[in-house]
Write a protein that holds these residues in place. Structure first.
Motif, PDB file in Angstrom:
ATOM      1  N   GLY A  64      28.641   8.362 -20.347  1.00 58.59           N
ATOM      2  CA  GLY A  64      29.265   7.381 -21.222  1.00 58.59           C
ATOM      3  C   GLY A  64      30.781   7.333 -21.146  1.00 58.59           C
ATOM      4  N   PHE A  65      31.420   8.384 -20.640  1.00 54.24           N
ATOM      5  CA  PHE A  65      32.881   8.434 -20.607  1.00 54.24           C
ATOM      6  C   PHE A  65      33.465   7.302 -19.757  1.00 54.24           C
ATOM      7  N   ALA A  66      32.990   7.171 -18.525  1.00 51.03           N
ATOM      8  CA  ALA A  66      33.548   6.170 -17.612  1.00 51.03           C
ATOM      9  C   ALA A  66      33.399   4.759 -18.170  1.00 51.03           C
ATOM     10  N   GLU A  67      32.256   4.483 -18.773  1.00 52.75           N
ATOM     11  CA  GLU A  67      32.032   3.152 -19.337  1.00 52.75           C
ATOM     12  C   GLU A  67      32.924   2.925 -20.551  1.00 52.75           C
ATOM     13  N   ASN A  68      33.064   3.943 -21.388  1.00 52.65           N
ATOM     14  CA  ASN A  68      33.848   3.817 -22.616  1.00 52.65           C
ATOM     15  C   ASN A  68      35.327   3.559 -22.316  1.00 52.65           C
ATOM     16  N   LYS A  69      35.864   4.159 -21.250  1.00 51.36           N
ATOM     17  CA  LYS A  69      37.297   4.020 -20.984  1.00 51.36           C
ATOM     18  C   LYS A  69      37.683   2.622 -20.522  1.00 51.36           C
ATOM     19  N   THR A  70      36.710   1.784 -20.156  1.00 53.45           N
ATOM     20  CA  THR A  70      37.031   0.418 -19.746  1.00 53.45           C
ATOM     21  C   THR A  70      36.769  -0.601 -20.851  1.00 53.45           C
ATOM     22  N   GLU A  71      36.262  -0.156 -21.972  1.00 51.47           N
ATOM     23  CA  GLU A  71      36.025  -1.054 -23.106  1.00 51.47           C
ATOM     24  C   GLU A  71      37.302  -1.086 -23.940  1.00 51.47           C
ATOM     25  N   PHE A  72      38.195  -2.009 -23.633  1.00 53.67           N
ATOM     26  CA  PHE A  72      39.553  -1.981 -24.150  1.00 53.67           C
ATOM     27  C   PHE A  72      39.673  -2.031 -25.665  1.00 53.67           C
TER      28      PHE A  72
ATOM     29  N   MET B  97      37.684   5.388 -27.913  1.00 52.11           N
ATOM     30  CA  MET B  97      37.022   6.380 -27.065  1.00 52.11           C
ATOM     31  C   MET B  97      36.242   7.355 -27.937  1.00 52.11           C
ATOM     32  N   GLY B  98      35.009   7.593 -27.550  1.00 48.39           N
ATOM     33  CA  GLY B  98      34.201   8.577 -28.256  1.00 48.39           C
ATOM     34  C   GLY B  98      34.119   8.318 -29.749  1.00 48.39           C
TER      35      GLY B  98
ATOM     36  N   GLU C  80      41.242   6.924 -29.499  1.00 50.76           N
ATOM     37  CA  GLU C  80      42.042   5.706 -29.395  1.00 50.76           C
ATOM     38  C   GLU C  80      41.348   4.705 -28.481  1.00 50.76           C
ATOM     39  N   SER C  81      41.484   3.442 -28.813  1.00 45.89           N
ATOM     40  CA  SER C  81      41.032   2.409 -27.890  1.00 45.89           C
ATOM     41  C   SER C  81      42.086   2.260 -26.794  1.00 45.89           C
ATOM     42  N   LEU C  82      41.691   1.647 -25.715  1.00 46.41           N
ATOM     43  CA  LEU C  82      42.634   1.373 -24.640  1.00 46.41           C
ATOM     44  C   LEU C  82      43.763   0.474 -25.135  1.00 46.41           C
ATOM     45  N   MET C  83      43.450  -0.449 -26.034  1.00 44.16           N
ATOM     46  CA  MET C  83      44.498  -1.316 -26.595  1.00 44.16           C
ATOM     47  C   MET C  83      45.527  -0.494 -27.368  1.00 44.16           C
TER      48      MET C  83
ATOM     49  N   GLN D 208      39.395  -1.718 -10.846  1.00 43.95           N
ATOM     50  CA  GLN D 208      40.516  -0.930 -10.324  1.00 43.95           C
ATOM     51  C   GLN D 208      40.999   0.070 -11.371  1.00 43.95           C
ATOM     52  N   PHE D 209      41.097  -0.376 -12.616  1.00 49.96           N
ATOM     53  CA  PHE D 209      41.522   0.502 -13.699  1.00 49.96           C
ATOM     54  C   PHE D 209      40.572   1.689 -13.828  1.00 49.96           C
TER      55      PHE D 209
END
Length: 160
Positions: free
Chosen positions: A78-86, A90-91, A95-98, A143-144
């Motif tokens: 789930g980590f890789a998928e979560n880090k692209t959901e801006f 996370m978890g 923090e969100s990517l935004m 890419q991100f």
């Protein structure tokens, strides 16, 4: 590693010293701006001591808060998928990517404004470096997700 504030291990110490030598050989850095976390501060200190530079600490350069994923491998389910959901924290509690991009972009805006004409070494963390890359270069979501910077890696960006 996330926001778990641990010291560098033996490998990290060696990498920091190699980076310090590389920066000394380049002889072009005017100031270091670093995350307050122990591992970034130790890396910055190795460079500062070798090169006679000042370190400015900026809280906004601390690592991404990974929430549930703190201290776990980036290969955790789930980590890789979560880090692209801006827009998703996370978890669930991190923090969100935004949120991460907002604080990192504001730090970069201030660095550019306050240190115009200077060569600045930013010492930070993988998640933050990924966002720094997006500040200077457009990236697709794919890419991100796949962008990675080696520990003590060095990338040069120009605002010109």
């Amino acid at each position: 590693m996330g926001t778990t504030d641990i010291d560098l291990d033996e490998t990290g110490e060696k990498q920091a010293l190699i980076l310090a030598e590389k920066i000394a050989d380049m002889n072009c850095i005017d100031i270091i701006i670093a995350s307050p976390m122990k591992r970034a501060q130790r890396t910055a200190r190795a460079v500062a001591e070798r090169c006679g530079l000042e370190i400015v600490t900026d809280e906004r350069l601390r690592e991404w808060d990974y929430g549930y994923y703190e201290g776990k491998s980036r290969f955790t389910e789930g980590f890789a998928e979560n880090k692209t959901e801006f827009g998703v924290r996370m978890g669930k509690s991190g923090e969100s990517l935004m949120q991460l991009a907002h604080r990192v972009y504001s730090a970069l805006d201030d660095i550019i404004k306050n240190y115009s004409g200077k060569n600045v070494l930013v010492v930070s963390h993988g998640g933050v470096c990924r966002v720094i890359e997006t500040y200077f270069n457009d990236m697709t979501t794919e890419q991100f997700a796949n962008w990675f910077m080696d520990n003590c890696g060095l990338i040069e960006y120009s605002i010109d």
